[in-house]
Design an enzyme around this catalytic site. Structure first.
Site, PDB file in Angstrom:
ATOM      1  N   ASP A  39      -5.652   7.677  -5.331  1.00 53.85           N
ATOM      2  CA  ASP A  39      -6.050   9.048  -4.974  1.00 53.85           C
ATOM      3  C   ASP A  39      -6.888   9.036  -3.702  1.00 53.85           C
ATOM      4  OD1 ASP A  39      -7.519  11.659  -7.130  1.00 53.85           O
ATOM      5  OD2 ASP A  39      -6.216  11.766  -5.384  1.00 53.85           O
ATOM      6  N   TYR A  89      -8.070   4.118 -15.187  1.00 55.01           N
ATOM      7  CA  TYR A  89      -7.719   4.598 -16.536  1.00 55.01           C
ATOM      8  C   TYR A  89      -7.362   3.463 -17.496  1.00 55.01           C
ATOM      9  CZ  TYR A  89      -7.923   9.460 -14.917  1.00 55.01           C
ATOM     10  OH  TYR A  89      -8.347  10.675 -14.427  1.00 55.01           O
ATOM     11  N   ASP A  97       0.866  -1.191   0.000  1.00 60.28           N
ATOM     12  CA  ASP A  97       0.000   0.000   0.000  1.00 60.28           C
ATOM     13  C   ASP A  97       0.898   1.235   0.000  1.00 60.28           C
ATOM     14  OD1 ASP A  97      -2.827   1.005   2.084  1.00 60.28           O
ATOM     15  OD2 ASP A  97      -1.575   2.168   0.720  1.00 60.28           O
ATOM     16  N   GLY A 121      -9.344   4.791  -5.904  1.00 60.36           N
ATOM     17  CA  GLY A 121      -8.029   4.160  -6.049  1.00 60.36           C
ATOM     18  C   GLY A 121      -6.945   4.757  -5.166  1.00 60.36           C
TER      19      GLY A 121
HETATM   20  N1  APR Z   1      -1.310   1.617  -3.023  1.00 58.34           N
HETATM   21  C1  APR Z   1      -0.699   1.292  -4.198  1.00 58.34           C
HETATM   22  N2  APR Z   1      -1.367   1.084  -5.356  1.00 58.34           N
HETATM   23  C2  APR Z   1      -2.716   1.202  -5.315  1.00 58.34           C
HETATM   24  C3  APR Z   1      -3.427   1.550  -4.133  1.00 58.34           C
HETATM   25  C4  APR Z   1      -2.662   1.756  -2.948  1.00 58.34           C
HETATM   26  N3  APR Z   1      -3.232   2.086  -1.784  1.00 58.34           N
HETATM   27  N4  APR Z   1      -4.758   1.594  -4.437  1.00 58.34           N
HETATM   28  C5  APR Z   1      -4.871   1.281  -5.744  1.00 58.34           C
HETATM   29  N5  APR Z   1      -3.655   1.032  -6.282  1.00 58.34           N
HETATM   30  C6  APR Z   1      -3.304   0.648  -7.646  1.00 58.34           C
HETATM   31  C7  APR Z   1      -4.407   0.098  -8.508  1.00 58.34           C
HETATM   32  O1  APR Z   1      -4.600  -1.290  -8.238  1.00 58.34           O
HETATM   33  C8  APR Z   1      -3.830   0.337  -9.899  1.00 58.34           C
HETATM   34  O2  APR Z   1      -2.950  -0.710 -10.251  1.00 58.34           O
HETATM   35  O3  APR Z   1      -2.886   1.824  -8.329  1.00 58.34           O
HETATM   36  C9  APR Z   1      -3.012   1.622  -9.734  1.00 58.34           C
HETATM   37  C10 APR Z   1      -3.657   2.862 -10.347  1.00 58.34           C
HETATM   38  O4  APR Z   1      -5.058   2.759 -10.210  1.00 58.34           O
HETATM   39  P1  APR Z   1      -5.987   4.052  -9.905  1.00 58.34           P
HETATM   40  O5  APR Z   1      -5.791   4.477  -8.518  1.00 58.34           O
HETATM   41  O6  APR Z   1      -7.372   3.702 -10.375  1.00 58.34           O
HETATM   42  O7  APR Z   1      -5.385   5.199 -10.832  1.00 58.34           O
HETATM   43  P2  APR Z   1      -5.502   5.438 -12.407  1.00 58.34           P
HETATM   44  O8  APR Z   1      -5.749   4.186 -13.158  1.00 58.34           O
HETATM   45  O9  APR Z   1      -4.319   6.280 -12.746  1.00 58.34           O
HETATM   46  O10 APR Z   1      -6.838   6.303 -12.540  1.00 58.34           O
HETATM   47  C11 APR Z   1      -6.855   7.583 -11.969  1.00 58.34           C
HETATM   48  O11 APR Z   1      -8.773   7.053 -10.689  1.00 58.34           O
HETATM   49  O12 APR Z   1      -8.825   7.128  -8.445  1.00 58.34           O
HETATM   50  C12 APR Z   1      -9.159   7.808  -9.551  1.00 58.34           C
HETATM   51  O13 APR Z   1      -9.039  10.112  -8.911  1.00 58.34           O
HETATM   52  C13 APR Z   1      -8.403   9.104  -9.657  1.00 58.34           C
HETATM   53  O14 APR Z   1      -9.707   9.856 -11.496  1.00 58.34           O
HETATM   54  C14 APR Z   1      -8.444   9.330 -11.130  1.00 58.34           C
HETATM   55  C15 APR Z   1      -8.289   7.932 -11.695  1.00 58.34           C
END
Ligand code: APR
Length: 187
Positions: free
Chosen positions: A34, A128, A10, A32
């Site tokens: 964020d 994404y 994490d 996610g």
């Molecule tokens: N720690 C590490 N990696 C994580 C965590 C965490 N706590 N939570 C999720 N992930 C991973 C997901 O499994 C994925 O492989 O981070 C990667 C990116 O996923 P997202 O968070 O969905 O980001 P992204 O695909 O870039 O999309 C961005 O999603 O959350 C929203 O506000 C954000 O609109 C934006 C979009």
């Protein structure tokens, strides 16, 4: 010489100088990574993001760009927010360059801050929808090139860049791609 490492875990628990957030252009939070960063880091991060929106980023942050805020309650000093591209095969080349730019611009900012350690998530591979294997290849290539490029890190490359993969599958893909690319690095 920058060590490029990988862990399964994490990103909000990483004790590093900079945690990179996979944000969206609003900079006002989401799901996610964020969501996790804002939830764990607390309101100070969002307050900094709002200040950025009210000053230089009225229209939000473009994909491929990066900005820095406090890390709030996270065990880090800063959060660098970057906006990944949404995967869209018809615009692959353009979008792939934007994904590389997320890593490059985040490292540029981290170097300006004097960060010694930087943790990245797998940007764009969740909401994404970027395929994990291709995202890993772009990420590892972009980071390896950026830390060796004085025009990006200006001689203050971090000692460690850590990919934090959320789950065994993601870790296995990144580790396999790293081996295929022939890049050293601690597991
Ligand atoms: N720690 C590490 N990696 C994580 C965590 C965490 N706590 N939570 C999720 N992930 C991973 C997901 O499994 C994925 O492989 O981070 C990667 C990116 O996923 P997202 O968070 O969905 O980001 P992204 O695909 O870039 O999309 C961005 O999603 O959350 C929203 O506000 C954000 O609109 C934006 C979009």
């Amino acid at each position: 010489m920058t060590r490029i490492t990988m862990v399964q875990g994490d990103i909000t628990e990483q004790q590093v100088d900079v945690v990179v957030n996979a944000a969206n252009s609003s900079l006002l939070g989401g799901g996610g990574v964020d969501g996790a960063i804002h939830r764990k880091g607390g309101p100070a991060i969002l307050a900094d993001c709002r200040r950025l929106r009210d000053s230089h980023y009225g229209r939000g942050l473009d994909a491929g760009r990066a900005v820095v805020t406090t890390a709030g309650r996270l065990p880090a000093r800063w959060v660098v927010h970057t906006v990944g591209p949404v995967y869209y095969p018809d615009l692959y080349e353009e979008r792939a360059e934007l994904l590389s730019s997320c890593y490059r611009e985040s490292l540029r900012l981290a170097a300006e801050l004097g960060a010694r350690s930087v943790a990245f998530p797998a940007i764009s591979t969740g909401v994404y929808r970027w395929p994990m294997e291709d995202a890993a290849r772009i990420a590892l290539t972009a980071v390896t090139e950026a830390v060796a490029d004085p025009s990006v890190v200006a001689g203050t490359a971090p000692a460690e860049v850590r990919f934090v993969l959320f789950g065994a599958d993601a870790f296995e893909v990144f580790d396999r791609v790293r081996q295929e690319l022939g890049r050293p690095g601690a597991r």
